[in-house]
Design a protein around this motif. Structure first.
Motif, PDB file in Angstrom:
ATOM      1  N   TYR A  29       0.845  -1.202   0.000  1.00  0.00           N
ATOM      2  CA  TYR A  29       0.000   0.000   0.000  1.00  0.00           C
ATOM      3  C   TYR A  29       0.880   1.252   0.000  1.00  0.00           C
ATOM      4  O   TYR A  29       0.633   2.201  -0.758  1.00  0.00           O
ATOM      5  CB  TYR A  29      -0.882   0.027   1.251  1.00  0.00           C
ATOM      6  N   LEU A  30       1.890   1.262   0.853  1.00  0.00           N
ATOM      7  CA  LEU A  30       2.768   2.424   0.960  1.00  0.00           C
ATOM      8  C   LEU A  30       3.489   2.697  -0.359  1.00  0.00           C
ATOM      9  O   LEU A  30       3.498   3.838  -0.857  1.00  0.00           O
ATOM     10  CB  LEU A  30       3.781   2.198   2.087  1.00  0.00           C
ATOM     11  N   GLU A  31       4.092   1.667  -0.921  1.00  0.00           N
ATOM     12  CA  GLU A  31       4.833   1.843  -2.166  1.00  0.00           C
ATOM     13  C   GLU A  31       3.907   2.226  -3.313  1.00  0.00           C
ATOM     14  O   GLU A  31       4.225   3.116  -4.116  1.00  0.00           O
ATOM     15  CB  GLU A  31       5.603   0.571  -2.504  1.00  0.00           C
ATOM     16  N   ALA A  32       2.766   1.548  -3.405  1.00  0.00           N
ATOM     17  CA  ALA A  32       1.845   1.816  -4.514  1.00  0.00           C
ATOM     18  C   ALA A  32       1.337   3.250  -4.470  1.00  0.00           C
ATOM     19  O   ALA A  32       1.261   3.925  -5.509  1.00  0.00           O
ATOM     20  CB  ALA A  32       0.672   0.835  -4.477  1.00  0.00           C
ATOM     21  N   GLN A  33       0.994   3.738  -3.281  1.00  0.00           N
ATOM     22  CA  GLN A  33       0.500   5.114  -3.186  1.00  0.00           C
ATOM     23  C   GLN A  33       1.594   6.111  -3.548  1.00  0.00           C
ATOM     24  O   GLN A  33       1.351   7.079  -4.280  1.00  0.00           O
ATOM     25  CB  GLN A  33      -0.022   5.390  -1.769  1.00  0.00           C
ATOM     26  N   PHE A  34       2.793   5.898  -3.043  1.00  0.00           N
ATOM     27  CA  PHE A  34       3.883   6.824  -3.349  1.00  0.00           C
ATOM     28  C   PHE A  34       4.156   6.874  -4.852  1.00  0.00           C
ATOM     29  O   PHE A  34       4.200   7.955  -5.454  1.00  0.00           O
ATOM     30  CB  PHE A  34       5.156   6.421  -2.604  1.00  0.00           C
ATOM     31  N   TYR A  35       4.339   5.712  -5.466  1.00  0.00           N
ATOM     32  CA  TYR A  35       4.670   5.690  -6.891  1.00  0.00           C
ATOM     33  C   TYR A  35       3.503   6.150  -7.757  1.00  0.00           C
ATOM     34  O   TYR A  35       3.715   6.830  -8.774  1.00  0.00           O
ATOM     35  CB  TYR A  35       5.107   4.287  -7.306  1.00  0.00           C
ATOM     36  N   ALA A  36       2.285   5.781  -7.389  1.00  0.00           N
ATOM     37  CA  ALA A  36       1.127   6.185  -8.195  1.00  0.00           C
ATOM     38  C   ALA A  36       0.986   7.703  -8.200  1.00  0.00           C
ATOM     39  O   ALA A  36       0.753   8.316  -9.251  1.00  0.00           O
ATOM     40  CB  ALA A  36      -0.143   5.523  -7.665  1.00  0.00           C
ATOM     41  N   PHE A  37       1.140   8.319  -7.025  1.00  0.00           N
ATOM     42  CA  PHE A  37       1.072   9.779  -6.978  1.00  0.00           C
ATOM     43  C   PHE A  37       2.239  10.404  -7.744  1.00  0.00           C
ATOM     44  O   PHE A  37       2.053  11.328  -8.538  1.00  0.00           O
ATOM     45  CB  PHE A  37       1.083  10.260  -5.528  1.00  0.00           C
ATOM     46  N   ALA A  38       3.461   9.906  -7.496  1.00  0.00           N
ATOM     47  CA  ALA A  38       4.637  10.502  -8.128  1.00  0.00           C
ATOM     48  C   ALA A  38       4.579  10.393  -9.648  1.00  0.00           C
ATOM     49  O   ALA A  38       4.958  11.320 -10.365  1.00  0.00           O
ATOM     50  CB  ALA A  38       5.904   9.840  -7.602  1.00  0.00           C
TER      51      ALA A  38
END
Length: 334
Positions: free
Chosen positions: A84-93
């Protein structure tokens, strides 16, 4: 056919292959969750084969818990927190938007995301990396949620913001990259994005590496091994980009060493973490144990030491301000 036409055709073919691979990845998760499903196989049911033979060989019933005392599903849910943490960071970035609301529900306390925005990526290679990894991480969330079925956890509260007191700023400050009151903005430019990704990716690899040996169920162990391989590719992409850019901007390599030292300061007495500084006449893209040739692993407690930005035994902090969801919650006491 011109060289340019051939190159475009090759890229188009690669995109099709990647789409087909991700479709298979998602389909595998759906198949695994049907019938007995992963949730049942790890709790006493028999293993499920994707390609049954006419005369299947009986397999032992997997035990309900792994060597750590947690169930295999507990371990997968722990991994889902990290995804969840990685997906949210990369999706936003990469795209300026986070995960779909349909991917946020589940067991435990449903949280929200603080921060997150489209990164100012001017290097097309870095931007392409960001989009590729974002797509992979979202697929990991979808896969684990499908595999876990009704026992999948909800997304916990995450801090991926850029403020003087945010998790990214506190991590950068602990590494000596910024001073008191300053802000580390992972979305500001290519270098900051890569350093933030470096903070996550190496931890993800060591998390899966550390967990696999304790997973009892063969199918779930295969799932974790597959995601470990994907995370290792991601880490290599990020480390390679930092190394190449660091050849002309040496402070970037210095920053990876500083982040590495900070992680080592959080996860205990062992010194296993490595930046991307070359070792002699060799690059250091894959940090590994020289006695085995294998990447290092971390316990769930050590992973949470880094995620919570705290070397003590705590249940919240850092990138998870309210803690993670699931049975595995506490960092280690270092």
């Amino acid at each position: 056919m011109t060289d340019e036409t051939q190159m475009v055709a090759a890229f188009d073919a690669r995109v099709r292959r990647r789409a087909e691979r991700r479709d298979f990845f998602r389909a595998f998760g759906a198949v695994a969750a049907v019938g007995t499903g992963l949730a049942l196989t790890s709790c006493g049911g028999s293993g499920t084969s994707l390609t049954p033979s006419p005369t299947p060989t009986p397999t032992p019933t997997p035990t309900a818990t792994n060597s750590s005392g947690f169930t295999d599903n507990d371990v997968l849910n722990f991994a889902l927190n990290l995804e969840y943490l990685e997906a949210q960071f990369y999706a936003f970035a990469a795209n300026g938007t986070g995960l779909a609301s349909t991917l946020l529900t589940g067991a435990g306390t449903a949280g929200t995301v603080t921060g997150g925005k489209k990164a100012n990526l001017t290097d097309p290679i870095v931007a392409n990396y960001a989009r590729e990894i974002a797509q992979d991480e979202v697929a990991h969330v979808e896969f684990l949620r499908t595999a876990l079925g009704s026992v999948a956890i909800a997304m916990p509260t995450l801090d991926i913001s850029a403020t003087p007191t945010s998790a990214f700023s506190n991590a950068a400050r602990a590494a000596g990259l910024i001073g008191q009151g300053a802000t580390f903005d992972p979305y500001e430019n290519d270098d900051n994005f890569l350093l933030a990704a470096f903070l996550f990716e190496d931890v993800g690899v060591t998390a899966y590496r550390g967990a696999i040996g304790g997973i009892a169920n063969t199918l779930i162990r295969q799932v974790a091994s597959g995601i470990l391989a994907a995370e290792s590719y991601h880490a290599a992409m990020i480390r390679s980009a930092l190394y190449m850019r660091g050849l002309t901007t040496p402070t970037l390599i210095d920053s990876t060493e500083a982040i590495s030292n900070a992680r080592d300061g959080l996860d205990g007495a062992s010194d296993i973490d490595q930046g991307v500084r070359p070792i002699g006449d060799q690059s250091n893209i894959m940090p590994f144990d020289s006695t085995t040739g294998l990447p290092y692993g971390r316990t769930t407690g050590q992973v949470l030491n880094i995620a919570y930005l705290n070397r003590n035994a705590v249940t919240a902090g850092g990138f998870f301000p309210s803690g993670v969801n699931g049975a595995i919650k506490s960092s280690a006491a270092n």
